[in-house]
Design a protein around this motif. Structure first.
Motif, PDB file in Angstrom:
ATOM      1  N   MET A   1       0.850  -1.217   0.000  1.00  0.00           N
ATOM      2  CA  MET A   1       0.000   0.000   0.000  1.00  0.00           C
ATOM      3  C   MET A   1       0.871   1.247   0.000  1.00  0.00           C
ATOM      4  N   HIS A   2       0.634   2.109  -0.996  1.00  0.00           N
ATOM      5  CA  HIS A   2       1.453   3.305  -1.087  1.00  0.00           C
ATOM      6  C   HIS A   2       0.939   4.402  -0.153  1.00  0.00           C
ATOM      7  N   CYS A   3       1.878   5.129   0.416  1.00  0.00           N
ATOM      8  CA  CYS A   3       1.511   6.202   1.328  1.00  0.00           C
ATOM      9  C   CYS A   3       0.628   7.242   0.625  1.00  0.00           C
ATOM     10  N   ALA A   4       0.893   7.494  -0.660  1.00  0.00           N
ATOM     11  CA  ALA A   4       0.114   8.506  -1.376  1.00  0.00           C
ATOM     12  C   ALA A   4      -1.374   8.146  -1.388  1.00  0.00           C
ATOM     13  N   ARG A   5      -1.651   6.870  -1.580  1.00  0.00           N
ATOM     14  CA  ARG A   5      -3.059   6.445  -1.596  1.00  0.00           C
ATOM     15  C   ARG A   5      -3.667   6.570  -0.211  1.00  0.00           C
ATOM     16  N   ILE A   6      -2.880   6.205   0.787  1.00  0.00           N
ATOM     17  CA  ILE A   6      -3.354   6.313   2.167  1.00  0.00           C
ATOM     18  C   ILE A   6      -3.678   7.769   2.492  1.00  0.00           C
ATOM     19  N   ARG A   7      -2.788   8.662   2.077  1.00  0.00           N
ATOM     20  CA  ARG A   7      -2.992  10.080   2.418  1.00  0.00           C
ATOM     21  C   ARG A   7      -4.177  10.658   1.679  1.00  0.00           C
ATOM     22  N   THR A   8      -4.401  10.217   0.450  1.00  0.00           N
ATOM     23  CA  THR A   8      -5.598  10.646  -0.266  1.00  0.00           C
ATOM     24  C   THR A   8      -6.846  10.240   0.507  1.00  0.00           C
ATOM     25  N   ALA A   9      -6.834   9.018   1.018  1.00  0.00           N
ATOM     26  CA  ALA A   9      -7.984   8.524   1.774  1.00  0.00           C
ATOM     27  C   ALA A   9      -8.113   9.260   3.108  1.00  0.00           C
ATOM     28  N   LEU A  10      -6.991   9.534   3.755  1.00  0.00           N
ATOM     29  CA  LEU A  10      -7.025  10.269   5.022  1.00  0.00           C
ATOM     30  C   LEU A  10      -7.609  11.657   4.804  1.00  0.00           C
ATOM     31  N   SER A  11      -7.216  12.290   3.704  1.00  0.00           N
ATOM     32  CA  SER A  11      -7.729  13.617   3.376  1.00  0.00           C
ATOM     33  C   SER A  11      -9.235  13.563   3.171  1.00  0.00           C
ATOM     34  N   ALA A  12      -9.692  12.543   2.445  1.00  0.00           N
ATOM     35  CA  ALA A  12     -11.125  12.389   2.206  1.00  0.00           C
ATOM     36  C   ALA A  12     -11.866  12.192   3.528  1.00  0.00           C
ATOM     37  N   ARG A  13     -11.264  11.375   4.412  1.00  0.00           N
ATOM     38  CA  ARG A  13     -11.923  11.113   5.688  1.00  0.00           C
ATOM     39  C   ARG A  13     -12.010  12.383   6.523  1.00  0.00           C
ATOM     40  N   LEU A  14     -10.954  13.186   6.505  1.00  0.00           N
ATOM     41  CA  LEU A  14     -10.967  14.440   7.251  1.00  0.00           C
ATOM     42  C   LEU A  14     -12.040  15.380   6.715  1.00  0.00           C
ATOM     43  N   ASP A  15     -12.252  15.322   5.401  1.00  0.00           N
ATOM     44  CA  ASP A  15     -13.252  16.192   4.780  1.00  0.00           C
ATOM     45  C   ASP A  15     -14.657  15.624   4.911  1.00  0.00           C
ATOM     46  N   GLY A  16     -14.777  14.430   5.493  1.00  0.00           N
ATOM     47  CA  GLY A  16     -16.081  13.806   5.624  1.00  0.00           C
ATOM     48  C   GLY A  16     -16.564  13.190   4.328  1.00  0.00           C
ATOM     49  N   GLU A  17     -15.618  12.922   3.412  1.00  0.00           N
ATOM     50  CA  GLU A  17     -15.984  12.311   2.147  1.00  0.00           C
ATOM     51  C   GLU A  17     -15.822  10.794   2.225  1.00  0.00           C
ATOM     52  N   GLU A  29      -6.126   2.634   9.544  1.00  0.00           N
ATOM     53  CA  GLU A  29      -5.547   2.524  10.887  1.00  0.00           C
ATOM     54  C   GLU A  29      -4.385   1.534  10.890  1.00  0.00           C
ATOM     55  N   GLU A  30      -4.541   0.461  10.140  1.00  0.00           N
ATOM     56  CA  GLU A  30      -3.465  -0.536  10.078  1.00  0.00           C
ATOM     57  C   GLU A  30      -2.202   0.078   9.474  1.00  0.00           C
ATOM     58  N   HIS A  31      -2.389   0.883   8.428  1.00  0.00           N
ATOM     59  CA  HIS A  31      -1.227   1.523   7.813  1.00  0.00           C
ATOM     60  C   HIS A  31      -0.606   2.541   8.782  1.00  0.00           C
ATOM     61  N   LEU A  32      -1.465   3.327   9.421  1.00  0.00           N
ATOM     62  CA  LEU A  32      -0.961   4.358  10.333  1.00  0.00           C
ATOM     63  C   LEU A  32      -0.176   3.719  11.484  1.00  0.00           C
TER      64      LEU A  32
END
Ligand SMILES: [Zn+2]
Length: 80
Positions: A1-17, A29-32
């Motif tokens: 799993m690439h960090c870039a994909r994780i961060r895209t998802a984290l950003s979406a989660r922060l935005d409530g998307e 959470e597993e990646h973090l």
């Protein structure tokens, strides 16, 4: 799993998307738990989002400025 994909998802989660296909909150959470870089990134993104949330008027959903700030956190756009 690439960090870039994780961060895209984290950003979406922060935005409530919704999370990108194939990613779940548990997956994040597993990646973090094993990636200090992404933990730090999320902490900074959260702090930024919280600051914007306080500054913005309630009910005004200006996510464009959030995206712009999050973009600055992405690798390659700024040193360090
Ligand atoms: Zn990572």
């Amino acid at each position: 799993m690439h960090c870039a994909r994780i961060r895209t998802a984290l950003s979406a989660r922060l935005d409530g998307e919704e999370l990108p296909p194939g990613l779940t909150g548990r997956r994040l959470e597993e990646h973090l738990s094993g990636c200090a870089d992404c933990r730090e990134w999320q902490a900074r993104a959260r702090a930024l989002a919280a600051g914007i949330g306080r500054a913005a008027a309630p009910g005004e959903g200006d996510t464009a400025s959030v995206d712009a700030l999050l973009a600055r956190l992405r690798p390659g756009s700024a040193p360090g």
